[in-house]
Design a protein around this motif. Structure first.
Motif, PDB file in Angstrom:
ATOM      1  N   VAL A   1      18.739 -34.445  50.832  1.00 44.49           N
ATOM      2  CA  VAL A   1      18.470 -33.194  50.109  1.00 44.49           C
ATOM      3  C   VAL A   1      19.511 -32.140  50.483  1.00 44.49           C
ATOM      4  CG1 VAL A   1      16.748 -31.412  49.619  1.00 44.49           C
ATOM      5  CG2 VAL A   1      15.990 -33.736  50.189  1.00 44.49           C
TER       6      VAL A   1
ATOM      7  N   THR B   1      11.758 -30.238  53.443  1.00 42.58           N
ATOM      8  CA  THR B   1      12.265 -30.102  52.074  1.00 42.58           C
ATOM      9  C   THR B   1      11.093 -29.656  51.223  1.00 42.58           C
ATOM     10  OG1 THR B   1      13.187 -31.297  50.160  1.00 42.58           O
ATOM     11  CG2 THR B   1      11.787 -32.571  51.616  1.00 42.58           C
ATOM     12  N   PHE B   2      11.352 -29.332  49.961  1.00 43.03           N
ATOM     13  CA  PHE B   2      10.221 -29.082  49.078  1.00 43.03           C
ATOM     14  C   PHE B   2       9.471 -30.402  48.924  1.00 43.03           C
ATOM     15  CE2 PHE B   2       8.457 -28.613  44.662  1.00 43.03           C
ATOM     16  CZ  PHE B   2       7.392 -27.836  45.065  1.00 43.03           C
TER      17      PHE B   2
ATOM     18  N   GLN C   1      18.634 -27.844  44.639  1.00 48.58           N
ATOM     19  CA  GLN C   1      18.902 -26.482  45.116  1.00 48.58           C
ATOM     20  C   GLN C   1      20.396 -26.204  45.252  1.00 48.58           C
ATOM     21  OE1 GLN C   1      16.598 -25.616  48.665  1.00 48.58           O
ATOM     22  NE2 GLN C   1      14.674 -26.267  47.741  1.00 48.58           N
TER      23      GLN C   1
ATOM     24  N   THR D   1      11.450 -33.382  39.714  1.00 51.36           N
ATOM     25  CA  THR D   1      10.611 -34.363  40.396  1.00 51.36           C
ATOM     26  C   THR D   1      10.699 -35.714  39.678  1.00 51.36           C
ATOM     27  OG1 THR D   1       9.120 -32.534  40.898  1.00 51.36           O
ATOM     28  CG2 THR D   1       8.295 -34.747  41.334  1.00 51.36           C
TER      29      THR D   1
ATOM     30  N   GLY E   1      12.874 -28.257  33.650  1.00 49.86           N
ATOM     31  CA  GLY E   1      13.953 -29.131  33.165  1.00 49.86           C
ATOM     32  C   GLY E   1      14.575 -29.823  34.357  1.00 49.86           C
TER      33      GLY E   1
ATOM     34  N   ASN F   1      11.995 -32.614  34.480  1.00 46.67           N
ATOM     35  CA  ASN F   1      11.970 -31.767  35.681  1.00 46.67           C
ATOM     36  C   ASN F   1      12.660 -32.505  36.833  1.00 46.67           C
ATOM     37  OD1 ASN F   1       9.831 -33.390  37.181  1.00 46.67           O
ATOM     38  ND2 ASN F   1       8.793 -32.893  35.267  1.00 46.67           N
TER      39      ASN F   1
HETATM   40  C1  LIG Z   1      14.639 -29.891  46.919  1.00 47.57           C
HETATM   41  C2  LIG Z   1      13.822 -30.013  45.665  1.00 47.57           C
HETATM   42  N1  LIG Z   1      13.565 -31.241  45.178  1.00 47.57           N
HETATM   43  C3  LIG Z   1      12.854 -31.400  44.043  1.00 47.57           C
HETATM   44  C4  LIG Z   1      12.380 -30.323  43.344  1.00 47.57           C
HETATM   45  C5  LIG Z   1      11.542 -30.575  42.136  1.00 47.57           C
HETATM   46  O1  LIG Z   1      12.033 -29.983  40.980  1.00 47.57           O
HETATM   47  P1  LIG Z   1      11.032 -29.584  39.796  1.00 47.57           P
HETATM   48  O2  LIG Z   1      10.273 -28.391  40.231  1.00 47.57           O
HETATM   49  O3  LIG Z   1      11.966 -29.294  38.649  1.00 47.57           O
HETATM   50  O4  LIG Z   1      10.178 -30.756  39.526  1.00 47.57           O
HETATM   51  C6  LIG Z   1      12.668 -29.020  43.797  1.00 47.57           C
HETATM   52  C7  LIG Z   1      12.290 -27.823  43.054  1.00 47.57           C
HETATM   53  O5  LIG Z   1      11.389 -27.243  42.882  1.00 47.57           O
HETATM   54  C8  LIG Z   1      13.382 -28.867  45.010  1.00 47.57           C
HETATM   55  O6  LIG Z   1      13.639 -27.659  45.497  1.00 47.57           O
END
Ligand SMILES: Cc1ncc(COP(=O)(O)O)c(C=O)c1O
Length: 343
Positions: A116, A70-71, A139, A46, A173, A44
């Motif tokens: 980001v 950011t997320f 993104q 993260t 993923g 993933n």
């Molecule tokens: C800016 C950003 N970083 C990291 C992630 C983490 O990705 P994931 O959900 O695949 O772990 C996301 C997505 O959800 C994201 O939008």
């Protein structure tokens, strides 16, 4: 969908579910697409950040600069390896960091920067500040500036293939993209329990591999990515051409050429909440994503910002994502604009 189903059936019949030829082929194709030497498929987006930071040598107790707007995962991935997220500000017009905002947050203990590409816009180049950069491109698959794509604006870049992303699979993923042979090699080991041969374990790593079924689906989808991104930009241009900017107090996102792939179409408005309600009354889905930015999340209480974050506060208060997708037609766009103008 039929093509994906066929490919998934091929993988199911092959019995090669963990790494193997499908993942290797996707890694080659995605590295080529980004214009980088290596791609390492992981579980993933993260884990992609955590593994990248560790592959760059970031250790527990080190500082890593990251935007708060950011997320949450961008910051979580730093804290989860024992490093310290040091929050920096963003420009509320681009929603991205600036070179100055990153510099302002750097300390003597800064070991890396996570920048980001938020909402699909390439962040400014923040390399050359004395520490390595991880470009969180979760993104922004396919965004391009000066003929260089997202994935090549840091020492390492990370992607998510979460289903809603511009390149999204059928589940979780992620990928790590880099030109650095050693970082790629270490990332490959870290995603596999710190091992190359399953018998000797040289690092405490992760069980975080891109699934072969996901790789197969992503291989079908990748050739269409540029076309979808262009369709998203067409929708963004249509929002402006059809008058979104003249709706009271709605500031559309400005963009240059292919720097933006509009993962989300995010406007700014001083009356974002009211606008969201007006749109909801007309059954138009508009969303606020990061009203409570990362540094305000309870889990980040141990990492209070060391600089003021006025741009973050403004972005958090004013952002609103309007409907966006490659298939959004002009009637739907006109309905959104009419609803914004009525509110
Ligand atoms: C800016 C950003 N970083 C990291 C992630 C983490 O990705 P994931 O959900 O695949 O772990 C996301 C997505 O959800 C994201 O939008």
């Amino acid at each position: 969908m039929d093509r994906i189903a066929e490919r998934l059936a091929d993988v199911a019949r092959s019995g090669r579910y963990i790494l193997g030829p499908e993942v290797e082929a996707f890694e080659r194709e995605f590295a080529d697409y980004c214009g980088a030497r290596h791609c390492v498929g992981v579980g993933n987006g993260t884990d992609a950040i955590s593994i990248s930071l560790r592959a760059l040598g970031v250790e527990p107790g080190d500082d890593v600069v990251v935007p708060s707007f950011t997320f949450y995962a961008s910051a979580e991935a730093i804290a989860s390896i024992g490093a310290r997220p040091v929050f920096c500000d963003v420009d509320p017009e681009t929603f991205c960091v600036t070179r100055e905002s990153v510099q302002a947050a750097m300390t003597g203990r800064t070991k890396a920067i996570v920048s980001v590409d938020l909402f699909g816009r390439l962040a400014p180049d923040v390399r050359g500040l004395g520490v390595p950069v991880v470009e969180d491109a979760a993104q922004a698959h396919g965004a391009r500036r000066d003929d260089r794509r997202a994935g090549t604006w840091g020492d390492v870049a990370t992607f998510s293939f979460f289903p809603s992303k511009n390149l999204g699979g059928l589940g979780d993923g992620g990928a790590i993209v880099t030109d650095d042979d050693e970082v790629a090699e270490l990332a490959r080991r870290l995603r596999f329990h710190g091992s190359t041969d399953k018998t000797t374990f040289t690092e405490v790593g992760y069980n975080s591999r891109l699934d072969a079924l996901q790789a197969a689906a992503l291989r079908v989808l990748l050739p269409d990515l540029d076309g979808w991104n262009e369709a998203r930009r067409r929708v963004a241009r249509a929002y402006e051409a059809r008058g979104l900017g003249s709706a009271d107090g709605v500031e559309p996102p400005r963009f240059e050429d292919e720097e933006h792939v509009f993962h989300l179409y995010v406007v700014q408005s001083d009356r974002a909440d009211e606008l969201q309600r007006t749109l909801a009354e007309r059954e138009i889905g508009a969303r606020v994503y990061y009203r409570r930015p990362a540094h305000e999340q309870p889990a980040m209480a141990d990492y209070p910002p060391m600089v003021d974050l006025p741009g973050t506060a403004e972005a958090a208060r004013t952002h609103l994502a309007l409907p966006m997708g490659p298939l959004l037609d002009e009637r739907a766009i006109d309905e959104v604009i009419a609803a914004c103008a009525s509110g």
